[in-house]
Each structure stands twice: as C-alpha cells, then as structure tokens.
Design a protein around this motif. Structure first.
Motif, PDB file in Angstrom:
ATOM      1  N   CYS A 107      33.011 -16.187  -3.982  1.00 13.76           N
ATOM      2  CA  CYS A 107      31.598 -15.802  -4.011  1.00 13.76           C
ATOM      3  C   CYS A 107      30.939 -15.858  -2.639  1.00 13.76           C
ATOM      4  O   CYS A 107      29.755 -15.533  -2.518  1.00 13.76           O
ATOM      5  N   ALA A 133      21.206 -22.028  -5.300  1.00 10.99           N
ATOM      6  CA  ALA A 133      21.609 -21.993  -6.710  1.00 10.99           C
ATOM      7  C   ALA A 133      22.126 -23.350  -7.133  1.00 10.99           C
ATOM      8  O   ALA A 133      22.601 -24.140  -6.310  1.00 10.99           O
ATOM      9  N   ALA A 149      24.789 -24.766 -10.288  1.00  5.50           N
ATOM     10  CA  ALA A 149      25.746 -24.297 -11.291  1.00  5.50           C
ATOM     11  C   ALA A 149      26.402 -25.488 -11.953  1.00  5.50           C
ATOM     12  O   ALA A 149      26.491 -26.582 -11.372  1.00  5.50           O
ATOM     13  N   VAL A 197      18.467 -19.605  -8.545  1.00  2.00           N
ATOM     14  CA  VAL A 197      19.410 -19.208  -9.584  1.00  2.00           C
ATOM     15  C   VAL A 197      19.994 -20.453 -10.240  1.00  2.00           C
ATOM     16  O   VAL A 197      20.297 -21.443  -9.559  1.00  2.00           O
ATOM     17  N   GLN A 198      20.179 -20.407 -11.572  1.00  2.00           N
ATOM     18  CA  GLN A 198      20.992 -21.405 -12.264  1.00  2.00           C
ATOM     19  C   GLN A 198      22.131 -20.677 -12.975  1.00  2.00           C
ATOM     20  O   GLN A 198      21.928 -19.636 -13.606  1.00  2.00           O
ATOM     21  N   ILE A 199      23.330 -21.251 -12.855  1.00  2.00           N
ATOM     22  CA  ILE A 199      24.553 -20.642 -13.381  1.00  2.00           C
ATOM     23  C   ILE A 199      25.146 -21.628 -14.380  1.00  2.00           C
ATOM     24  O   ILE A 199      25.560 -22.739 -14.003  1.00  2.00           O
ATOM     25  N   THR A 244      18.836 -16.712 -14.280  1.00  2.00           N
ATOM     26  CA  THR A 244      19.893 -17.457 -14.966  1.00  2.00           C
ATOM     27  C   THR A 244      21.080 -16.576 -15.309  1.00  2.00           C
ATOM     28  O   THR A 244      20.910 -15.459 -15.816  1.00  2.00           O
ATOM     29  N   LEU A 245      22.270 -17.106 -15.041  1.00  2.00           N
ATOM     30  CA  LEU A 245      23.517 -16.532 -15.549  1.00  2.00           C
ATOM     31  C   LEU A 245      24.077 -17.507 -16.577  1.00  2.00           C
ATOM     32  O   LEU A 245      24.301 -18.689 -16.258  1.00  2.00           O
ATOM     33  N   LEU A 275      32.866 -13.481 -13.672  1.00  2.00           N
ATOM     34  CA  LEU A 275      31.969 -14.583 -13.342  1.00  2.00           C
ATOM     35  C   LEU A 275      31.680 -14.621 -11.850  1.00  2.00           C
ATOM     36  O   LEU A 275      30.518 -14.721 -11.422  1.00  2.00           O
ATOM     37  N   ASP A 329      29.367 -11.823 -10.722  1.00  2.00           N
ATOM     38  CA  ASP A 329      27.976 -12.086 -11.114  1.00  2.00           C
ATOM     39  C   ASP A 329      27.345 -13.147 -10.228  1.00  2.00           C
ATOM     40  O   ASP A 329      26.178 -13.028  -9.822  1.00  2.00           O
ATOM     41  N   VAL A 330      28.070 -14.229  -9.973  1.00  2.00           N
ATOM     42  CA  VAL A 330      27.551 -15.299  -9.123  1.00  2.00           C
ATOM     43  C   VAL A 330      27.208 -14.760  -7.746  1.00  2.00           C
ATOM     44  O   VAL A 330      26.121 -15.005  -7.202  1.00  2.00           O
TER      45      VAL A 330
END
Length: 270
Positions: A80, A115, A117, A143-145, A205-206, A260, A263-264
């Motif tokens: 990522c 982020a 995660a 962002v939160q994963i 959010t993911l 994944l 997306d991240v």
C-alpha cells in the motif's frame, strides 16, 4: 498472574506466526516506545516518508502482539506504500475494558496518522478509539480500515450462530473472549461501536467482512449504520472466506488480499 489457558493461547498464536512464510523486506523496521511506554513497531517501505497508518492487531482481546502480526504489517506497508505503526496494547484479562481503547486513542493522538486499521478485535479497538477521539473533540484519522471487525459485544446477530461452528472463529470461544474483555454484562452494549447512538463525523471507512465469519453480520450492519450517518463507506463481503483471512497466505486468499490492499492504498493516498 495470567491464567494458564490464556498463556497457552498466546504461545500458540506466536507459534502459528513463526510458522508462516517470511515477510517482505522493508527499508526500515524498528521498535520504539510510545505514550506511557507502550511498545510500538514502525515499518517504512522506502527511505522517503510515506503516509502513516496505525495498525491494531487482532487476537480476541487476549492474545496477539507485535510479532504475531509482523508479516501482515510488512505486507500492508509494501503493498500500500504506507508507513505502518503497530501498537502492542494492553490485553485482557489483566487489563479489561477500556484499557486497550485508551492505549489506541493515546497512540492516535500522539502520532496523528492518516489512517487507523485493525483486524477482528483490532478493528473494534480502532473504531472505539475513533469514537473516543470524536467525543473529546480531538482530531481523527482521515480513514479507518476494519477487517472482519467485532462491532457488537452482545453477539446478537444471526451469523454468530450460523457461522460460529465449523469455521475459523468458534462462537463459544468468542463468548469467552468477550467475557475476558468486558466481564460486566451491563457495559457490553455501551462498549459496542455498532450500538453507539450517533456515528456522524466518523472517518471515511473501509469495512471488509467474510462470508463464513461469525462476526460477518455485525460488520455488515456497522457499514450500513455508518453509511446512514453520512460517512463515506467502502464495504465488501469476501465470498468463501473465513475470519482471520488477512493472516492466511494461501492461494485462496490472494485475490482478497489484493483487493484489500488496492482499497487501502486508494483511500489513504486519495
């Protein structure tokens, strides 16, 4: 003193991690201490600085550490193009609710990441820490994963029964683990992000859930509630997979890992 059954669980988790294939080599991996002496591990894929993600490991609140998720953190950093700061938070039963939430919130305040995660219990802690920061008026990660997150400590969703036997996460073990984390039944609804009365203002959010996961329904429901609250949500349920697939390095999970990581990267570098 830590009960022998918990000590055995922790040791088996470390043994499973040690048996996995070698992790990717990175430009920098180093251990350090954060607020209140919390152990941290910092991963950087290149010499140049990249956006920072705080990673909160899973382990049913009672196990897991910097070593059990070392490979996962290295893979995220490499795939990522982000720096990863892994947190070795306090665990139950020695340190029940809300100790680990306080630890994660302290690291988010201290590091100001792009982020946060987490997988499983780590996803729960990541989201609860964001709720705590929001309540205090503190800055939130962008962002939160959340990967196969536990979002409802009451375990009242159908998948706990439907997928809680014969797959990776057993419902009886899950009930036991939550009892270690939140022994007071009265606190469990209040300590569940899915049951928070207001989710406005949470980070983008993911949420990734798995078809054959006892926590599937509550993860799906959390994605729905966040969307209703106006949060920008990316949500996917991975077909055919079980809880903890992020730690699995088999060919069956490779495509899900690729999705994944894409997306991240897209969310953090957006």
């Amino acid at each position: 003193m830590v009960p022998s059954d918990v000590s055995n669980l922790r040791e088996r988790a470390r043994q499973r991690a040690a048996a996995r294939p070698p992790a990717p080599a990175l430009a920098h991996v180093g251990d350090l201490r954060g607020p209140c002496g919390l152990p941290l591990r910092h991963y950087r894929p290149h010499e140049r600085r990249r956006p920072l993600m705080v990673f909160v490991h899973g382990g049913a609140f009672v196990m897991g550490d910097l070593d059990t998720h070392d490979r996962t953190c290295r893979r995220i950093a490499a795939a990522c193009d982000v720096e990863v700061l892994a947190v070795d938070y306090r665990r139950a039963p020695e340190h029940p609710y809300p100790a680990a939430i306080e630890d994660v919130a302290a690291i988010l305040r201290w590091s100001a990441p792009a982020a946060v995660a987490g997988d499983s219990a780590g996803g729960y802690l990541a989201s609860m820490a964001c709720l705590r920061l929001r309540a205090a008026g503190d800055p939130l990660p962008a962002v939160q994963i959340l990967i196969c997150p536990n979002t409802d400590l009451t375990l009242s969703w159908p998948s706990v029964v439907d997928k809680g036997t014969g797959y990776a996460l057993d419902a009886d073990f899950l009930s036991w683990a939550i009892a270690q984390w939140a022994p007071d039944l009265a606190t469990r609804a209040l300590a569940s992000p899915l049951l928070a009365p207001d989710l406005h203002g949470m980070p983008d959010t993911l949420i990734v859930t798995a078809e054959h996961d006892a926590l599937r329904d509550e993860g799906d429901a959390y994605a729905h509630r966040l969307t209703q609250a106006g949060v920008r949500v990316t949500h996917r349920r991975e077909p055919g997979l079980v809880h903890g697939f992020i730690q699995d390095v088999s060919s069956e999970t490779a495509a899900a890992h690729d999705r994944l990581f894409r997306d991240v990267a897209s969310l953090i570098h957006r």
